[in-house]
Design a protein around this motif. Structure first.
Motif, PDB file in Angstrom:
ATOM      1  N   SER A  20       0.831  -1.208   0.000  1.00 41.50           N
ATOM      2  CA  SER A  20       0.000   0.000   0.000  1.00 41.50           C
ATOM      3  C   SER A  20       0.864   1.255   0.000  1.00 41.50           C
ATOM      4  N   VAL A  21       1.930   1.254   0.787  1.00 40.21           N
ATOM      5  CA  VAL A  21       2.837   2.400   0.811  1.00 40.21           C
ATOM      6  C   VAL A  21       3.448   2.607  -0.570  1.00 40.21           C
ATOM      7  N   GLN A  22       3.925   1.550  -1.197  1.00 38.05           N
ATOM      8  CA  GLN A  22       4.507   1.666  -2.537  1.00 38.05           C
ATOM      9  C   GLN A  22       3.484   2.202  -3.535  1.00 38.05           C
ATOM     10  N   PHE A  23       2.244   1.722  -3.447  1.00 35.90           N
ATOM     11  CA  PHE A  23       1.172   2.173  -4.335  1.00 35.90           C
ATOM     12  C   PHE A  23       0.946   3.676  -4.197  1.00 35.90           C
ATOM     13  N   PHE A  24       0.743   4.141  -2.969  1.00 43.02           N
ATOM     14  CA  PHE A  24       0.437   5.556  -2.767  1.00 43.02           C
ATOM     15  C   PHE A  24       1.648   6.450  -3.033  1.00 43.02           C
ATOM     16  N   GLN A  25       2.851   5.964  -2.783  1.00 43.45           N
ATOM     17  CA  GLN A  25       4.043   6.739  -3.145  1.00 43.45           C
ATOM     18  C   GLN A  25       4.150   6.871  -4.664  1.00 43.45           C
ATOM     19  N   ALA A  26       3.808   5.825  -5.397  1.00 46.09           N
ATOM     20  CA  ALA A  26       3.859   5.874  -6.863  1.00 46.09           C
ATOM     21  C   ALA A  26       2.870   6.891  -7.427  1.00 46.09           C
ATOM     22  N   PHE A  29       1.944  10.547  -3.241  1.00 49.99           N
ATOM     23  CA  PHE A  29       1.709  10.900  -1.841  1.00 49.99           C
ATOM     24  C   PHE A  29       2.935  10.603  -0.986  1.00 49.99           C
ATOM     25  N   ASN A  30       3.013  11.278   0.148  1.00 50.44           N
ATOM     26  CA  ASN A  30       4.066  11.059   1.133  1.00 50.44           C
ATOM     27  C   ASN A  30       3.491  10.412   2.379  1.00 50.44           C
ATOM     28  N   PHE A  31       4.375   9.928   3.231  1.00 47.56           N
ATOM     29  CA  PHE A  31       3.990   9.320   4.497  1.00 47.56           C
ATOM     30  C   PHE A  31       4.706  10.013   5.633  1.00 47.56           C
ATOM     31  N   ASN A  32       4.023  10.128   6.760  1.00 49.79           N
ATOM     32  CA  ASN A  32       4.620  10.677   7.967  1.00 49.79           C
ATOM     33  C   ASN A  32       5.232   9.522   8.744  1.00 49.79           C
ATOM     34  N   GLN A  39       3.349  -2.121  10.926  1.00 52.77           N
ATOM     35  CA  GLN A  39       1.948  -2.500  10.755  1.00 52.77           C
ATOM     36  C   GLN A  39       1.050  -1.341  10.356  1.00 52.77           C
ATOM     37  N   THR A  40       1.579  -0.129  10.414  1.00 51.97           N
ATOM     38  CA  THR A  40       0.772   1.058  10.155  1.00 51.97           C
ATOM     39  C   THR A  40       1.595   2.075   9.377  1.00 51.97           C
ATOM     40  N   ALA A  41       0.949   2.753   8.429  1.00 51.31           N
ATOM     41  CA  ALA A  41       1.602   3.831   7.702  1.00 51.31           C
ATOM     42  C   ALA A  41       0.663   5.028   7.671  1.00 51.31           C
ATOM     43  N   CYS A  42       1.220   6.198   7.943  1.00 52.86           N
ATOM     44  CA  CYS A  42       0.426   7.424   8.004  1.00 52.86           C
ATOM     45  C   CYS A  42       0.527   8.158   6.669  1.00 52.86           C
ATOM     46  N   LEU A  43      -0.486   7.978   5.835  1.00 51.38           N
ATOM     47  CA  LEU A  43      -0.558   8.602   4.517  1.00 51.38           C
ATOM     48  C   LEU A  43      -0.968  10.065   4.678  1.00 51.38           C
ATOM     49  N   VAL A  44      -0.149  10.977   4.166  1.00 48.08           N
ATOM     50  CA  VAL A  44      -0.436  12.400   4.260  1.00 48.08           C
ATOM     51  C   VAL A  44      -1.261  12.807   3.043  1.00 48.08           C
ATOM     52  N   LEU A  45      -2.516  13.208   3.292  1.00 46.11           N
ATOM     53  CA  LEU A  45      -3.402  13.633   2.214  1.00 46.11           C
ATOM     54  C   LEU A  45      -3.382  15.148   2.030  1.00 46.11           C
ATOM     55  N   GLY A  46      -3.016  15.859   3.063  1.00 51.39           N
ATOM     56  CA  GLY A  46      -2.973  17.315   3.028  1.00 51.39           C
ATOM     57  C   GLY A  46      -2.615  17.820   4.405  1.00 51.39           C
ATOM     58  N   GLU A  47      -2.660  19.127   4.571  1.00 54.76           N
ATOM     59  CA  GLU A  47      -2.341  19.695   5.874  1.00 54.76           C
ATOM     60  C   GLU A  47      -3.387  19.233   6.882  1.00 54.76           C
ATOM     61  N   ASN A  48      -2.955  18.482   7.874  1.00 48.21           N
ATOM     62  CA  ASN A  48      -3.824  17.949   8.928  1.00 48.21           C
ATOM     63  C   ASN A  48      -4.844  16.929   8.423  1.00 48.21           C
ATOM     64  N   MET A  52      -4.689   6.510   7.910  1.00 55.42           N
ATOM     65  CA  MET A  52      -3.857   5.523   8.589  1.00 55.42           C
ATOM     66  C   MET A  52      -4.093   4.185   7.905  1.00 55.42           C
ATOM     67  N   ILE A  53      -3.082   3.706   7.209  1.00 52.71           N
ATOM     68  CA  ILE A  53      -3.139   2.440   6.502  1.00 52.71           C
ATOM     69  C   ILE A  53      -2.651   1.377   7.486  1.00 52.71           C
ATOM     70  N   MET A  54      -3.543   0.452   7.885  1.00 59.30           N
ATOM     71  CA  MET A  54      -3.203  -0.508   8.937  1.00 59.30           C
ATOM     72  C   MET A  54      -3.384  -1.941   8.472  1.00 59.30           C
TER      73      MET A  54
END
Length: 137
Positions: A20-26, A29-32, A39-48, A52-54
């Motif tokens: 999922s991280v590879q997909f959204f990075q492609a 998008f960035n991750f925090n 087990q969890t990745a914080c996908l940054v969609l915008g300011e605030n 949470m991809i779990m």
């Protein structure tokens, strides 16, 4: 009193966080990393604005309900607004090239343009541009 949230965190269960991280990075998008682990990745969609991809097992720790089968059910549609039609097309085109699934047809209503896709886990995403100068009063 009017409630006004400071942040939004949408929680989505996935079968494979790394994929999922590879997909959204492609897509672009960035991750925090501060709020991410194995087990969890914080996908940054915008300011605030975050998703949470779990891993499904981790997600189950937050609910007593069953995780819906996204092949046949939808619990939510994550809709994000962007600043141009070109950005809508860029995001969705990249999603499709990187394994996304078709969801709905393109909508062009003049003042609003949007496209949709299903991510690797079949969660529904809509990417929308709204041109305020074309909205009828």
């Amino acid at each position: 009193m009017v409630v006004k949230a400071e942040n939004i965190f949408v929680n989505l269960p996935v079968k494979d966080v790394k994929k999922s991280v590879q997909f959204f990075q492609a897509i672009g998008f960035n991750f925090n990393e501060q709020f991410s682990d194995e087990q969890t990745a914080c996908l940054v969609l915008g300011e605030n604005l975050f998703a949470m991809i779990m891993m499904e097992e981790r997600f189950k720790g937050f609910t007593k309900k069953e995780i819906p089968n996204t092949e046949t059910s939808a619990q939510a549609i994550v809709a994000i607004g962007v600043n141009s039609k070109e950005m809508v097309d860029d995001i969705v085109d990249k999603a499709m090239v990187n394994g996304a699934f078709v969801y709905n047809e393109t909508q062009d209503l003049g003042f609003m343009y949007g496209r949709s896709f299903q991510d690797l886990d079949k969660h529904l995403w809509e990417v929308v541009y709204m041109d305020p100068s074309n909205i009828e009063q």
